[in-house]
Structure formats: C-alpha cells, structure tokens
Design a protein around this motif. Structure first.
Motif, PDB file in Angstrom:
ATOM      1  N   UNK A  65       0.852  -1.184   0.000  1.00  0.00           N
ATOM      2  CA  UNK A  65       0.000   0.000   0.000  1.00  0.00           C
ATOM      3  C   UNK A  65       0.888   1.234   0.000  1.00  0.00           C
ATOM      4  N   UNK A  66       0.435   2.298  -0.640  1.00  0.00           N
ATOM      5  CA  UNK A  66       1.124   3.582  -0.563  1.00  0.00           C
ATOM      6  C   UNK A  66       0.102   4.664  -0.231  1.00  0.00           C
ATOM      7  N   UNK A  67       0.591   5.821   0.193  1.00  0.00           N
ATOM      8  CA  UNK A  67      -0.322   6.926   0.500  1.00  0.00           C
ATOM      9  C   UNK A  67      -1.112   7.338  -0.735  1.00  0.00           C
ATOM     10  N   UNK A  68      -0.466   7.352  -1.902  1.00  0.00           N
ATOM     11  CA  UNK A  68      -1.156   7.737  -3.134  1.00  0.00           C
ATOM     12  C   UNK A  68      -2.204   6.700  -3.527  1.00  0.00           C
ATOM     13  N   UNK A  69      -1.864   5.422  -3.408  1.00  0.00           N
ATOM     14  CA  UNK A  69      -2.820   4.359  -3.710  1.00  0.00           C
ATOM     15  C   UNK A  69      -4.019   4.451  -2.776  1.00  0.00           C
ATOM     16  N   UNK A  70      -3.768   4.635  -1.483  1.00  0.00           N
ATOM     17  CA  UNK A  70      -4.856   4.716  -0.501  1.00  0.00           C
ATOM     18  C   UNK A  70      -5.743   5.927  -0.771  1.00  0.00           C
ATOM     19  N   UNK A  71      -5.137   7.062  -1.126  1.00  0.00           N
ATOM     20  CA  UNK A  71      -5.917   8.266  -1.396  1.00  0.00           C
ATOM     21  C   UNK A  71      -6.784   8.072  -2.631  1.00  0.00           C
ATOM     22  N   UNK A  72      -6.238   7.445  -3.658  1.00  0.00           N
ATOM     23  CA  UNK A  72      -7.016   7.150  -4.864  1.00  0.00           C
ATOM     24  C   UNK A  72      -8.189   6.234  -4.533  1.00  0.00           C
ATOM     25  N   UNK A  73      -7.926   5.200  -3.740  1.00  0.00           N
ATOM     26  CA  UNK A  73      -8.984   4.270  -3.311  1.00  0.00           C
ATOM     27  C   UNK A  73     -10.093   5.005  -2.573  1.00  0.00           C
ATOM     28  N   UNK A  74      -9.704   5.876  -1.633  1.00  0.00           N
ATOM     29  CA  UNK A  74     -10.709   6.616  -0.857  1.00  0.00           C
ATOM     30  C   UNK A  74     -11.500   7.572  -1.741  1.00  0.00           C
ATOM     31  N   UNK A  75     -10.837   8.188  -2.712  1.00  0.00           N
ATOM     32  CA  UNK A  75     -11.545   9.076  -3.636  1.00  0.00           C
ATOM     33  C   UNK A  75     -12.572   8.298  -4.458  1.00  0.00           C
ATOM     34  N   UNK A  76     -12.189   7.144  -4.964  1.00  0.00           N
ATOM     35  CA  UNK A  76     -13.120   6.324  -5.741  1.00  0.00           C
ATOM     36  C   UNK A  76     -14.296   5.873  -4.876  1.00  0.00           C
ATOM     37  N   UNK A  77     -14.018   5.512  -3.620  1.00  0.00           N
ATOM     38  CA  UNK A  77     -15.096   5.138  -2.709  1.00  0.00           C
ATOM     39  C   UNK A  77     -16.042   6.316  -2.492  1.00  0.00           C
ATOM     40  N   UNK A  78     -15.480   7.525  -2.317  1.00  0.00           N
ATOM     41  CA  UNK A  78     -16.305   8.711  -2.105  1.00  0.00           C
ATOM     42  C   UNK A  78     -17.173   9.016  -3.319  1.00  0.00           C
ATOM     43  N   UNK A  79     -16.670   8.683  -4.497  1.00  0.00           N
ATOM     44  CA  UNK A  79     -17.412   8.895  -5.737  1.00  0.00           C
ATOM     45  C   UNK A  79     -18.348   7.730  -6.055  1.00  0.00           C
ATOM     46  N   UNK A  80     -18.347   6.701  -5.188  1.00  0.00           N
ATOM     47  CA  UNK A  80     -19.174   5.510  -5.373  1.00  0.00           C
ATOM     48  C   UNK A  80     -18.850   4.813  -6.694  1.00  0.00           C
ATOM     49  N   UNK A  81     -17.556   4.691  -6.977  1.00  0.00           N
ATOM     50  CA  UNK A  81     -17.088   4.045  -8.199  1.00  0.00           C
ATOM     51  C   UNK A  81     -16.312   2.768  -7.850  1.00  0.00           C
ATOM     52  N   UNK A  82     -16.293   1.789  -8.747  1.00  0.00           N
ATOM     53  CA  UNK A  82     -15.486   0.584  -8.526  1.00  0.00           C
ATOM     54  C   UNK A  82     -14.008   0.926  -8.351  1.00  0.00           C
ATOM     55  N   UNK A  83     -13.334   0.147  -7.522  1.00  0.00           N
ATOM     56  CA  UNK A  83     -11.964   0.491  -7.105  1.00  0.00           C
ATOM     57  C   UNK A  83     -10.909  -0.391  -7.757  1.00  0.00           C
TER      58      UNK A  83
END
Length: 233
Positions: free
Chosen positions: A202-220
């Motif tokens: 895991x990286x900070x950038x990967x985690x931030x991207x994952x959280x953004x996609x979750x916030x947008x209700x998009x597949x991760x």
C-alpha cells in the motif's frame, strides 16, 4: 498528489468508462519540518475554498505528515473542517486526507501488523509511526530515508524502494506501506515489491485514490495499483 494520483486514475480510464479532471491548490512548504508543516496545514482552508469554486466532486489533502504532526486522530478533524469550508462556500465536496485514507485502506485490508517506508527525517517518521500505532496497528519495522528537502523527496528514485524493503524485517507484516507520503514516488515499484515480498503493498497515493473512488461511489479496480486497488476492497 499531482503525479501518481492522476496516473492511477488515467490507468483506470483504460478499463472503465469514467473520465476525470484534476485541479490543484497548493499549500507552501520547502522543508519537511514540524514548523513548516504547521504553517502549511493552517493554509489548507484557503485551498479548500479555492478548489470548491471549481465545483469538484472530491478533494484530497495530500500531505500525510502534515496531518499526523498535528496530533492523534487529526485526520478526522481536518476532513470535517475542510468539508465545512466547501459547504459554507455553497459548493459541498467530500474531503479525503491521505492520512485518513492510509488508515482506512489498512483497515479495509484487515491489516494488523505493517512495515513502513517514509522519506522524512527520523523524528517525523517516528511521529508518523506513533500516529499509525494510535489507530490500532502494530508497526513491526520502519525506515526513515531522512530527506528533508521537499523537492528531493519528489526526486527520489522509486526503484530504490525494492532494495530498501529487502533490508527490512517484513516477515510478520500483513501489509507493507511502501511510501507513507504522497510526495515520494513509489507507483512503479508497487507490483515489484508485492512480487518480491509476497505481501500486499500500500502507498499513500494508492490509498488516497482508493478513498476518492469510494467517495465517488465508483469501482476500485485500477491496473498497477496493488492489492487495495485490485477491486477486492
């Protein structure tokens, strides 16, 4: 933030229909010290207001160590305050912090024990490790690369990371945090370290991207994003 998160979302565009635009407002910092980090964090309200003018759907507060240097649990306070700034501006947006995203990503993966690589000086790295421990994780090993100049952090060769991790004790780690900093490049090394170590990375950038996609209700699912962006979480 401005390199690896767009790169991840562009990679996602190769396998999914959504398209993204990227907008930035920068907090000033040249040297990664506690004093400069505090000044930088104080500037985050201005950035949130500026970005909300663009009607963005989600905002990411990039600096993990700026959040973690402000005390345990601060990622929750920061996200709520900055979200309120957007609401007060009449342009509400979900606010993700890289610090909160890292914690939530580790929780989603069921991690209990982790190993961490960070570019910061040792005292700041220890502060980050302490913050992560306060969220309920055991840090079995960590490396502080002791790069103080912010531009030098960005210039660090990500392909140094497999060798750095190989010299760490990761045997008991559930997850390896390859870069506890969105500024330090790590994306090209994620799949290499996963293959080398046999551990999810895991990286900070990967985690931030994952959280953004979750916030947008998009597949991760994002190609090359490692375990968290495999679509399984």
């Amino acid at each position: 933030m401005e390199t690896e998160i767009p790169a991840l979302l562009r990679a996602r565009e190769m396998v999914a229909p959504e398209r993204f635009t990227f907008h930035s407002s920068r907090m000033r910092m040249k040297h990664v010290t506690k004093e400069e980090l505090a000044k930088m964090d104080a500037d985050s309200d201005r950035c949130a207001a500026e970005l909300s003018d663009a009607g963005v759907d989600v905002m990411g507060y990039a600096c993990l160590v700026a959040i973690m240097s402000m005390g345990h649990g601060y990622h929750r306070k920061s996200a709520e305050r900055l979200g309120q700034v957007t609401r007060d501006n009449g342009m509400p947006a979900e606010v993700i912090t890289s610090a909160g995203a890292l914690v939530e990503g580790l929780q989603a993966m069921g991690a209990k024990k982790i190993a961490v690589v960070a570019p910061y000086m040792k005292p700041l790295t220890e502060m980050v490790v302490d913050y992560i421990r306060s969220e309920g994780f055991e840090v079995v090993d960590y490396r502080a690369l002791e790069i103080q100049n912010n531009l030098e952090v960005a210039a660090h060769d990500p392909m140094n990371l497999p060798g750095i991790v190989a010299g760490m004790d990761t045997a008991e780690a559930d997850v390896i945090v390859l870069s506890a900093c969105v500024q330090m490049p790590s994306l090209p090394a994620v799949t290499t370290v996963e293959a080398q170590s046999g551990k999810p990375v895991l990286t900070a950038a990967v985690a931030t991207t994952w959280s953004m996609l979750k916030a947008l209700d998009l597949p991760t699912r994002v190609p090359g994003g490692g375990a968290l962006l495999s679509g399984a979480y």
